[in-house]
Design a protein around this motif. Structure first.
Motif, PDB file in Angstrom:
ATOM      1  N   SER A  16     -16.769 -39.777  32.024  1.00  0.00           N
ATOM      2  CA  SER A  16     -15.889 -38.923  32.764  1.00  0.00           C
ATOM      3  C   SER A  16     -15.501 -37.569  32.154  1.00  0.00           C
ATOM      4  CB  SER A  16     -14.638 -39.452  32.710  1.00  0.00           C
ATOM      5  OG  SER A  16     -14.090 -39.831  31.642  1.00  0.00           O
ATOM      6  N   VAL A  17     -16.299 -36.966  30.981  1.00  0.00           N
ATOM      7  CA  VAL A  17     -16.145 -36.021  30.579  1.00  0.00           C
ATOM      8  C   VAL A  17     -17.452 -35.230  30.357  1.00  0.00           C
ATOM      9  CG1 VAL A  17     -15.287 -34.459  28.418  1.00  0.00           C
ATOM     10  CG2 VAL A  17     -13.813 -36.637  29.424  1.00  0.00           C
ATOM     11  N   LEU A  18     -17.620 -34.030  31.010  1.00  0.00           N
ATOM     12  CA  LEU A  18     -18.763 -33.315  30.550  1.00  0.00           C
ATOM     13  C   LEU A  18     -18.470 -32.258  29.458  1.00  0.00           C
ATOM     14  CD1 LEU A  18     -20.669 -32.082  33.794  1.00  0.00           C
ATOM     15  CD2 LEU A  18     -21.433 -33.418  32.135  1.00  0.00           C
ATOM     16  N   LYS A  19     -19.083 -32.385  28.248  1.00  0.00           N
ATOM     17  CA  LYS A  19     -18.743 -31.690  27.266  1.00  0.00           C
ATOM     18  C   LYS A  19     -19.377 -30.179  27.422  1.00  0.00           C
ATOM     19  CE  LYS A  19     -16.542 -34.154  24.380  1.00  0.00           C
ATOM     20  NZ  LYS A  19     -15.123 -33.741  23.945  1.00  0.00           N
ATOM     21  N   SER A  20     -18.763 -29.151  27.050  1.00  0.00           N
ATOM     22  CA  SER A  20     -19.458 -27.907  27.160  1.00  0.00           C
ATOM     23  C   SER A  20     -19.991 -27.452  25.962  1.00  0.00           C
ATOM     24  CB  SER A  20     -18.325 -26.540  27.267  1.00  0.00           C
ATOM     25  OG  SER A  20     -18.764 -25.629  27.578  1.00  0.00           O
ATOM     26  N   LYS A  21     -21.332 -26.688  26.142  1.00  0.00           N
ATOM     27  CA  LYS A  21     -22.212 -26.339  24.964  1.00  0.00           C
ATOM     28  C   LYS A  21     -21.284 -25.232  24.270  1.00  0.00           C
ATOM     29  CE  LYS A  21     -25.863 -25.669  27.363  1.00  0.00           C
ATOM     30  NZ  LYS A  21     -27.203 -25.408  28.029  1.00  0.00           N
ATOM     31  N   ASP A  22     -20.239 -24.680  24.917  1.00  0.00           N
ATOM     32  CA  ASP A  22     -19.642 -23.507  24.142  1.00  0.00           C
ATOM     33  C   ASP A  22     -18.416 -23.486  24.686  1.00  0.00           C
ATOM     34  OD1 ASP A  22     -18.656 -21.287  23.091  1.00  0.00           O
ATOM     35  OD2 ASP A  22     -20.469 -20.104  23.160  1.00  0.00           O
ATOM     36  N   PRO A  23     -17.253 -24.293  24.258  1.00  0.00           N
ATOM     37  CA  PRO A  23     -15.850 -24.317  24.814  1.00  0.00           C
ATOM     38  C   PRO A  23     -15.026 -23.173  24.973  1.00  0.00           C
ATOM     39  CG  PRO A  23     -16.249 -25.831  23.099  1.00  0.00           C
ATOM     40  CD  PRO A  23     -17.483 -25.027  23.164  1.00  0.00           C
ATOM     41  N   ARG A  24     -15.694 -22.092  24.203  1.00  0.00           N
ATOM     42  CA  ARG A  24     -14.811 -20.576  24.093  1.00  0.00           C
ATOM     43  C   ARG A  24     -15.122 -20.001  25.657  1.00  0.00           C
ATOM     44  NH1 ARG A  24     -17.909 -17.373  19.962  1.00  0.00           N
ATOM     45  NH2 ARG A  24     -19.543 -18.626  20.868  1.00  0.00           N
ATOM     46  N   PHE A  25     -16.193 -20.172  26.002  1.00  0.00           N
ATOM     47  CA  PHE A  25     -16.643 -19.577  27.412  1.00  0.00           C
ATOM     48  C   PHE A  25     -16.463 -20.431  28.668  1.00  0.00           C
ATOM     49  CE2 PHE A  25     -19.052 -17.230  24.270  1.00  0.00           C
ATOM     50  CZ  PHE A  25     -18.596 -15.876  24.476  1.00  0.00           C
ATOM     51  N   GLN A  26     -16.451 -21.882  28.365  1.00  0.00           N
ATOM     52  CA  GLN A  26     -16.366 -22.764  29.573  1.00  0.00           C
ATOM     53  C   GLN A  26     -15.747 -24.336  29.023  1.00  0.00           C
ATOM     54  OE1 GLN A  26     -17.218 -22.936  33.162  1.00  0.00           O
ATOM     55  NE2 GLN A  26     -16.076 -24.992  32.822  1.00  0.00           N
ATOM     56  N   PRO A  27     -14.635 -24.395  29.525  1.00  0.00           N
ATOM     57  CA  PRO A  27     -14.170 -25.716  28.986  1.00  0.00           C
ATOM     58  C   PRO A  27     -14.669 -26.954  29.536  1.00  0.00           C
ATOM     59  CG  PRO A  27     -12.822 -24.787  30.853  1.00  0.00           C
ATOM     60  CD  PRO A  27     -13.552 -23.801  30.520  1.00  0.00           C
ATOM     61  N   ASP A  28     -14.502 -28.064  28.672  1.00  0.00           N
ATOM     62  CA  ASP A  28     -14.952 -29.037  29.224  1.00  0.00           C
ATOM     63  C   ASP A  28     -14.501 -29.713  30.572  1.00  0.00           C
ATOM     64  OD1 ASP A  28     -15.966 -29.348  26.585  1.00  0.00           O
ATOM     65  OD2 ASP A  28     -14.514 -31.101  26.152  1.00  0.00           O
ATOM     66  N   LEU A  29     -15.367 -30.273  31.330  1.00  0.00           N
ATOM     67  CA  LEU A  29     -14.969 -30.868  32.774  1.00  0.00           C
ATOM     68  C   LEU A  29     -14.613 -32.121  32.745  1.00  0.00           C
ATOM     69  CD1 LEU A  29     -17.648 -29.277  35.067  1.00  0.00           C
ATOM     70  CD2 LEU A  29     -15.390 -28.419  34.671  1.00  0.00           C
ATOM     71  N   THR A  30     -13.708 -32.748  33.404  1.00  0.00           N
ATOM     72  CA  THR A  30     -13.157 -34.103  33.476  1.00  0.00           C
ATOM     73  C   THR A  30     -13.037 -34.667  34.828  1.00  0.00           C
ATOM     74  OG1 THR A  30     -10.932 -33.445  33.541  1.00  0.00           O
ATOM     75  CG2 THR A  30     -11.791 -33.808  31.344  1.00  0.00           C
ATOM     76  N   THR A  31     -13.308 -35.732  35.163  1.00  0.00           N
ATOM     77  CA  THR A  31     -13.066 -36.474  36.426  1.00  0.00           C
ATOM     78  C   THR A  31     -12.426 -37.754  36.205  1.00  0.00           C
ATOM     79  OG1 THR A  31     -14.382 -37.303  38.503  1.00  0.00           O
ATOM     80  CG2 THR A  31     -15.346 -37.420  36.307  1.00  0.00           C
ATOM     81  N   THR A  32     -11.840 -38.353  37.277  1.00  0.00           N
ATOM     82  CA  THR A  32     -11.316 -39.600  37.260  1.00  0.00           C
ATOM     83  C   THR A  32     -12.417 -40.552  37.642  1.00  0.00           C
ATOM     84  OG1 THR A  32     -10.898 -39.688  39.531  1.00  0.00           O
ATOM     85  CG2 THR A  32      -8.996 -38.833  38.156  1.00  0.00           C
ATOM     86  N   GLU A  33     -13.563 -40.159  37.949  1.00  0.00           N
ATOM     87  CA  GLU A  33     -14.694 -41.096  38.506  1.00  0.00           C
ATOM     88  C   GLU A  33     -15.935 -41.063  37.446  1.00  0.00           C
ATOM     89  OE1 GLU A  33     -14.284 -43.105  41.003  1.00  0.00           O
ATOM     90  OE2 GLU A  33     -12.477 -42.123  40.984  1.00  0.00           O
ATOM     91  N   LYS A  34     -16.750 -40.456  37.600  1.00  0.00           N
ATOM     92  CA  LYS A  34     -18.141 -40.487  36.417  1.00  0.00           C
ATOM     93  C   LYS A  34     -18.987 -39.345  36.792  1.00  0.00           C
ATOM     94  CE  LYS A  34     -21.199 -43.797  38.972  1.00  0.00           C
ATOM     95  NZ  LYS A  34     -21.647 -45.014  38.931  1.00  0.00           N
ATOM     96  N   PHE A  35     -19.602 -38.715  35.807  1.00  0.00           N
ATOM     97  CA  PHE A  35     -20.623 -37.765  35.983  1.00  0.00           C
ATOM     98  C   PHE A  35     -22.052 -38.400  35.979  1.00  0.00           C
ATOM     99  CE2 PHE A  35     -17.086 -34.887  34.640  1.00  0.00           C
ATOM    100  CZ  PHE A  35     -16.968 -34.001  35.680  1.00  0.00           C
ATOM    101  N   ILE A  36     -23.032 -38.062  36.680  1.00  0.00           N
ATOM    102  CA  ILE A  36     -24.184 -38.349  36.507  1.00  0.00           C
ATOM    103  C   ILE A  36     -25.067 -37.112  36.238  1.00  0.00           C
ATOM    104  CG2 ILE A  36     -26.119 -39.498  37.884  1.00  0.00           C
ATOM    105  CD1 ILE A  36     -24.167 -41.496  37.403  1.00  0.00           C
ATOM    106  N   LYS A  37     -26.100 -37.402  35.429  1.00  0.00           N
ATOM    107  CA  LYS A  37     -26.953 -36.463  34.855  1.00  0.00           C
ATOM    108  C   LYS A  37     -28.399 -36.863  35.491  1.00  0.00           C
ATOM    109  CE  LYS A  37     -29.612 -34.628  30.819  1.00  0.00           C
ATOM    110  NZ  LYS A  37     -29.804 -34.846  29.576  1.00  0.00           N
ATOM    111  N   VAL A  38     -28.899 -35.814  36.286  1.00  0.00           N
ATOM    112  CA  VAL A  38     -30.165 -36.066  36.943  1.00  0.00           C
ATOM    113  C   VAL A  38     -31.261 -35.211  36.786  1.00  0.00           C
ATOM    114  CG1 VAL A  38     -31.391 -36.230  39.367  1.00  0.00           C
ATOM    115  CG2 VAL A  38     -28.895 -37.144  39.017  1.00  0.00           C
ATOM    116  N   VAL A  39     -32.447 -35.596  36.254  1.00  0.00           N
ATOM    117  CA  VAL A  39     -33.493 -34.831  35.913  1.00  0.00           C
ATOM    118  C   VAL A  39     -34.831 -35.143  36.914  1.00  0.00           C
ATOM    119  CG1 VAL A  39     -35.153 -33.927  34.077  1.00  0.00           C
ATOM    120  CG2 VAL A  39     -32.683 -34.575  33.368  1.00  0.00           C
ATOM    121  N   ILE A  40     -35.288 -34.071  37.480  1.00  0.00           N
ATOM    122  CA  ILE A  40     -36.304 -34.405  38.449  1.00  0.00           C
ATOM    123  C   ILE A  40     -37.430 -33.388  38.131  1.00  0.00           C
ATOM    124  CG2 ILE A  40     -37.074 -34.245  40.717  1.00  0.00           C
ATOM    125  CD1 ILE A  40     -35.306 -36.494  40.221  1.00  0.00           C
ATOM    126  N   GLY A  41     -38.735 -33.964  38.020  1.00  0.00           N
ATOM    127  CA  GLY A  41     -39.881 -33.057  37.636  1.00  0.00           C
ATOM    128  C   GLY A  41     -40.514 -32.558  38.900  1.00  0.00           C
TER     129      GLY A  41
END
Length: 199
Positions: free
Chosen positions: A77-102
């Motif tokens: 439910s939390v997307l951790k930012s690579k640099d919280p100084r410029f972009q805060p973490d994102l949160t949701t009440t549901e879920k985040f799905i990471k998708v990688v397509i070639g």
């Protein structure tokens, strides 16, 4: 030939005729029953095949581009930012799905930048979930977001496009849309779907 012999011959012929008629009727009934059973089995088999879900699709080609499912991961439910100084973490009440397509160019000439992309996730109920990309904030989370739609050279290794989606916890049988895009109008030329195996 005497009358007794003629009578006996007639009786035998009559009995043979009756037996033959009975045999024909029995054979006809057996054939009819077997045909009925065969038709019922064929209907049951066809019905069973119609109830089976279509086979999963993890690879598809649109034009000269071969799209391949690489990864789908529930990152919570939390997307951790690579640099919280410029972009805060994102949160949701549901879920985040990471998708990688070639995406790989199977043709003979370069495929221009902006000619392809991956779109929404769709679940078994037909609900659409759009990529997380408001104001390009996805670049703070994804490693390969900047290569989605990149120029593809013929037979180079697949280019990996990574996107994140906010998806309902109850969603199942997820698919991701793959798109060919007209680089002049930025409109979809054609699209298809790849099934996702979410880890």
């Amino acid at each position: 030939m005497n009358k007794k012999s003629k009578g006996a011959a007639s009786s035998i012929l009559l009995i043979l005729g009756v037996v033959l008629a009975i045999v024909i009727i029995v054979v006809f009934v057996v054939i009819k029953i077997n045909a009925s059973k065969t038709a019922t089995k064929a209907k049951e088999t066809e019905s069973a095949q119609n109830n089976e879900p279509p086979p999963a699709v993890y690879q598809a080609q649109l034009g000269d581009i071969n799209f391949t499912f690489e990864l789908a991961q529930n990152v919570g439910s939390v997307l951790k930012s690579k640099d919280p100084r410029f972009q805060p973490d994102l949160t949701t009440t549901e879920k985040f799905i990471k998708v990688v397509i070639g995406a790989q160019n199977k043709g003979k000439v370069n495929i221009k930048k902006g000619s392809w992309d991956i779109g929404n996730i769709v679940d078994s109920e037909g609900r659409n979930f759009v990529p997380v990309n408001q104001d390009n904030q996805i670049f703070a989370f994804a490693n390969n977001a900047n290569v989605c739609g990149a120029l593809l050279k013929p037979e180079f290794e697949p280019t990996l496009c990574e996107k994140y989606y906010e998806v309902s916890k109850g969603s199942t049988d997820l698919k991701v849309e793959i798109d060919l895009i007209d680089e002049n109008s930025a409109k979809k030329k054609s699209s298809s779907f790849l099934d996702l195996i979410v880890e």
